[in-house]
Design a protein around this motif. Sequence first.
Motif, PDB file in Angstrom:
ATOM      1  N   ASP A  12       6.115  16.755  -6.333  1.00  0.00           N
ATOM      2  CA  ASP A  12       6.988  17.745  -5.716  1.00  0.00           C
ATOM      3  C   ASP A  12       7.791  17.059  -4.616  1.00  0.00           C
ATOM      4  O   ASP A  12       7.825  15.824  -4.542  1.00  0.00           O
ATOM      5  CB  ASP A  12       6.169  18.917  -5.168  1.00  0.00           C
ATOM      6  N   GLY A  13       8.438  17.852  -3.790  1.00  0.00           N
ATOM      7  CA  GLY A  13       9.258  17.276  -2.739  1.00  0.00           C
ATOM      8  C   GLY A  13       8.467  16.387  -1.786  1.00  0.00           C
ATOM      9  O   GLY A  13       8.939  15.327  -1.369  1.00  0.00           O
ATOM     10  N   HIS A  14       7.258  16.819  -1.436  1.00  0.00           N
ATOM     11  CA  HIS A  14       6.421  16.032  -0.537  1.00  0.00           C
ATOM     12  C   HIS A  14       6.043  14.697  -1.172  1.00  0.00           C
ATOM     13  O   HIS A  14       6.116  13.637  -0.537  1.00  0.00           O
ATOM     14  CB  HIS A  14       5.166  16.823  -0.177  1.00  0.00           C
ATOM     15  N   THR A  15       5.655  14.744  -2.439  1.00  0.00           N
ATOM     16  CA  THR A  15       5.296  13.516  -3.150  1.00  0.00           C
ATOM     17  C   THR A  15       6.505  12.596  -3.275  1.00  0.00           C
ATOM     18  O   THR A  15       6.385  11.375  -3.180  1.00  0.00           O
ATOM     19  CB  THR A  15       4.761  13.845  -4.557  1.00  0.00           C
ATOM     20  N   ASN A  16       7.680  13.189  -3.476  1.00  0.00           N
ATOM     21  CA  ASN A  16       8.901  12.398  -3.591  1.00  0.00           C
ATOM     22  C   ASN A  16       9.178  11.640  -2.290  1.00  0.00           C
ATOM     23  O   ASN A  16       9.618  10.481  -2.310  1.00  0.00           O
ATOM     24  CB  ASN A  16      10.079  13.310  -3.939  1.00  0.00           C
ATOM     25  N   ASN A  17       8.907  12.291  -1.161  1.00  0.00           N
ATOM     26  CA  ASN A  17       9.077  11.610   0.129  1.00  0.00           C
ATOM     27  C   ASN A  17       8.094  10.455   0.269  1.00  0.00           C
ATOM     28  O   ASN A  17       8.436   9.402   0.822  1.00  0.00           O
ATOM     29  CB  ASN A  17       8.894  12.600   1.278  1.00  0.00           C
ATOM     30  N   PRO A  54       0.835  -1.215   0.000  1.00  0.00           N
ATOM     31  CA  PRO A  54       0.000   0.000   0.000  1.00  0.00           C
ATOM     32  C   PRO A  54       0.864   1.257   0.000  1.00  0.00           C
ATOM     33  O   PRO A  54       1.983   1.257   0.515  1.00  0.00           O
ATOM     34  CB  PRO A  54      -0.798  -0.117   1.310  1.00  0.00           C
ATOM     35  N   CYS A  55       0.335   2.335  -0.576  1.00  0.00           N
ATOM     36  CA  CYS A  55       1.018   3.626  -0.587  1.00  0.00           C
ATOM     37  C   CYS A  55       0.110   4.649   0.079  1.00  0.00           C
ATOM     38  O   CYS A  55      -1.114   4.627  -0.130  1.00  0.00           O
ATOM     39  CB  CYS A  55       1.341   4.048  -2.022  1.00  0.00           C
ATOM     40  N   VAL A  56       0.676   5.554   0.875  1.00  0.00           N
ATOM     41  CA  VAL A  56      -0.109   6.567   1.565  1.00  0.00           C
ATOM     42  C   VAL A  56      -0.840   7.470   0.564  1.00  0.00           C
ATOM     43  O   VAL A  56      -1.851   8.077   0.891  1.00  0.00           O
ATOM     44  CB  VAL A  56       0.798   7.396   2.509  1.00  0.00           C
ATOM     45  N   ASN A  57      -0.335   7.530  -0.660  1.00  0.00           N
ATOM     46  CA  ASN A  57      -0.948   8.318  -1.729  1.00  0.00           C
ATOM     47  C   ASN A  57      -1.349   7.357  -2.860  1.00  0.00           C
ATOM     48  O   ASN A  57      -0.541   7.076  -3.747  1.00  0.00           O
ATOM     49  CB  ASN A  57       0.041   9.374  -2.228  1.00  0.00           C
ATOM     50  N   PRO A  58      -2.584   6.847  -2.839  1.00  0.00           N
ATOM     51  CA  PRO A  58      -3.001   5.859  -3.836  1.00  0.00           C
ATOM     52  C   PRO A  58      -2.891   6.356  -5.279  1.00  0.00           C
ATOM     53  O   PRO A  58      -2.569   5.575  -6.187  1.00  0.00           O
ATOM     54  CB  PRO A  58      -4.467   5.585  -3.469  1.00  0.00           C
ATOM     55  N   THR A  59      -3.145   7.647  -5.503  1.00  0.00           N
ATOM     56  CA  THR A  59      -3.027   8.191  -6.862  1.00  0.00           C
ATOM     57  C   THR A  59      -1.590   8.129  -7.344  1.00  0.00           C
ATOM     58  O   THR A  59      -1.323   7.825  -8.516  1.00  0.00           O
ATOM     59  CB  THR A  59      -3.530   9.647  -6.913  1.00  0.00           C
ATOM     60  N   LEU A  60      -0.653   8.410  -6.449  1.00  0.00           N
ATOM     61  CA  LEU A  60       0.762   8.318  -6.794  1.00  0.00           C
ATOM     62  C   LEU A  60       1.125   6.887  -7.170  1.00  0.00           C
ATOM     63  O   LEU A  60       1.836   6.652  -8.151  1.00  0.00           O
ATOM     64  CB  LEU A  60       1.618   8.786  -5.620  1.00  0.00           C
TER      65      LEU A  60
END
Length: 204
Positions: free
Chosen positions: A186-191, A106-112
């Motif tokens: 962005d940086g947040h998404t990269n983390n 699982p990913c905290v950001n499903p769209t990502l």
Amino acid sequence: RHLERFLKEHPKGVNITLGEVDEKFIEDFESYLRSAYSLRNNSTVKLSTQTQNNYWIRFAVVMNDAVNKYDYIDKSPFRRKEAPEFKKKEQKYLSKDDLQALKDTPCVNPTLKDAFLFACSTGLRKSDIETLKWRHIVVRNEKTYVIKDLVKGDKAHRILINEEYLKFIGERKEDDKLVFTGLRYDGHTNNQLRLWCAEAGIKD
């Protein structure tokens, strides 16, 4: 921005003209690049040799255009110069096992997660994933394609989508709607991406 920083300490100053950019100036700028730090958030990381090469070439293109395209000056000071050498980084790739681990984690950001896995299937860059709209998803002869003018390119590309990966784009919406709504890299998404990879057991 690096050229501006360099000029602030150069005898010619920021009001230098094109005609005053000579071979000595280029040598001084190249020397500056070798010791310069990244401008991002007051970084203490020095520019990589590849970045130095990239900035040098961009400057050379501008000066060559001043001669060949605009006829502002008679000759380019770069004509007898060679770009700084750089060490090519070893390319690293996800293995099939890595990719499966990401699918299972699982990913905290499903769209990502959906966008990343879809990018792996199609080879699309992030700039093309971010601008991907439903009108770019085309069905022909019972096969689904991405047909899109890529951001880095001058013609439309047609990419067959593996059926297994169709689930990552969800149900079809209006043609002008983005496929991955709200995706912003962005940086947040990269983390978030790094955390997801780490949880999937991918260390590098």
